[in-house]
Design an enzyme around this catalytic site. Structure first.
Site, short mmCIF file in Angstrom:
data_model
loop_
_atom_site.label_atom_id
_atom_site.label_comp_id
_atom_site.label_asym_id
_atom_site.label_seq_id
_atom_site.Cartn_x
_atom_site.Cartn_y
_atom_site.Cartn_z
N VAL A 145 0.86 -1.18 0.00
CA VAL A 145 0.00 0.00 0.00
C VAL A 145 0.90 1.23 0.00
O VAL A 145 2.07 1.15 0.35
CB VAL A 145 -0.96 0.03 1.21
CG1 VAL A 145 -2.02 -1.05 1.10
CG2 VAL A 145 -0.18 -0.12 2.52
N SER A 146 0.32 2.36 -0.36
CA SER A 146 1.15 3.55 -0.60
C SER A 146 1.27 4.47 0.61
O SER A 146 2.12 5.35 0.62
CB SER A 146 0.58 4.35 -1.77
OG SER A 146 0.58 3.57 -2.94
#
Length: 213
Positions: free
Chosen positions: A10-11
Site C-alpha cells: 500500500v502507498s
C-alpha cells in the site's frame, strides 16, 4: 504442491495501519491460491510508494522465494510498480512471480501491461501539470491557498471513495473485470460519482487509485 510467498503493498501509512487495501489484496491472493492448490509460506507487507525503486520488504520476499524455491504472488501487477524498468529488473532476478489479475501473462504480456500502467501514471501527471498551468494563466494564485484547496479536494475524493468501498471492491476485484465493465455496473446500480454524474472508465481508475486497489 506449489509453494508461494505473497507480497502486498500500500502507498500510505494510514492504509498500512488501518488495513485498507491490504485486506482486498490478501483476499485476492487467497482466492488464487485456493484455485491453484498452492501453499502460502510467508506474507510480506510493504508501505511504500510504487514510484520508489528501493523496496527492502520486496527484497526480503524475493530472498524467501529463492530459499524456498517458491513463486512470488501479488494481487495486481501495479502492486509491484507502474514502471516498465522496475518490472524488467524483477524479471532479471529469475524469481518466478505471478500477478493474480494476469495469471497467464508471459514475459511479453507483462512488459505490455506494465507499459500501460506507466503510461497511465504519466498521463495523470501531465493532466495535473496542465490544470495547474491553466489555473495560473487565469490568474489563480497557486501558493499556500492553492495547495490547501488541492489537499481539501483530494481528501474529499478519498472520503467519497471510502464511502463506496464495499460496492466498488466487489466489482473491481471480480475476475475478468475491465474499467469499462465496472463503470457500467456502477451505473446500473445507480451509484453516482462524487460529481453526481455517470461513471466512466477514467473515473473508475481514479477511485481505484484513491482506494489503492
Amino acid at each position: 504442491m506449489q509453494k508461494f510467498v505473497s507480497y502486498l503493498r500500500v502507498s500510505t501509512n494510514r492504509q498500512g495501519v488501518s488495513g485498507l487495501g491490504l485486506d482486498a489484496q490478501r483476499q485476492t491472493v487467497a482466492s488464487y491460491l485456493a484455485g491453484n492448490t498452492g501453499e502460502l509460506l510467508e506474507e510480506f507487507v510493504e508501505v511504500e510508494s510504487g514510484a520508489k525503486y528501493s523496496r527492502p520488504i520486496l527484497d526480503a520476499a524475493l530472498d524467501a522465494c529463492r530459499r524456498n524455491k517458491a513463486v512470488l504472488v501479488i494481487a495486481k501487477l501495479d502492486r509491484l510498480a507502474r514502471n516498465v524498468a522496475f518490472i524488467s529488473q524483477l524479471m532479471e532476478t529469475r524469481v518466478e512471480f505471478v500477478a493474480c489479475d494476469a495469471p497467464y501473462a508471459n514475459r511479453l504480456m507483462l512488459h505490455i501491461l506494465s507499459a500501460f500502467a506507466e503510461h497511465e501514471r504519466e498521463q495523470i501527471s501531465a493532466r495535473t501539470k496542465a490544470a495547474l498551468a491553466a489555473a495560473k494563466a487565469r490568474g489563480v494564485r497557486l501558493g499556500k491557498n492553492g495547495k490547501n484547496l488541492a489537499r481539501q479536494n483530494r481528501n474529499a475524493a478519498i472520503q467519497f471513495a471510502e464511502g463506496i468501498r464495499p460496492e466498488f471492491e466487489a466489482l473491481f476485484l471480480a475476475p475478468d473485470r475491465t474499467l469499462t465493465s465496472v463503470a457500467e455496473q456502477l451505473n446500473l446500480s445507480e451509484i453516482p460519482t462524487r460529481e453526481g454524474t455517470r461513471w466512466t472508465a477514467t473515473q473508475v481508475a481514479r477511485v481505484a487509485r484513491y482506494l489503492d486497489l
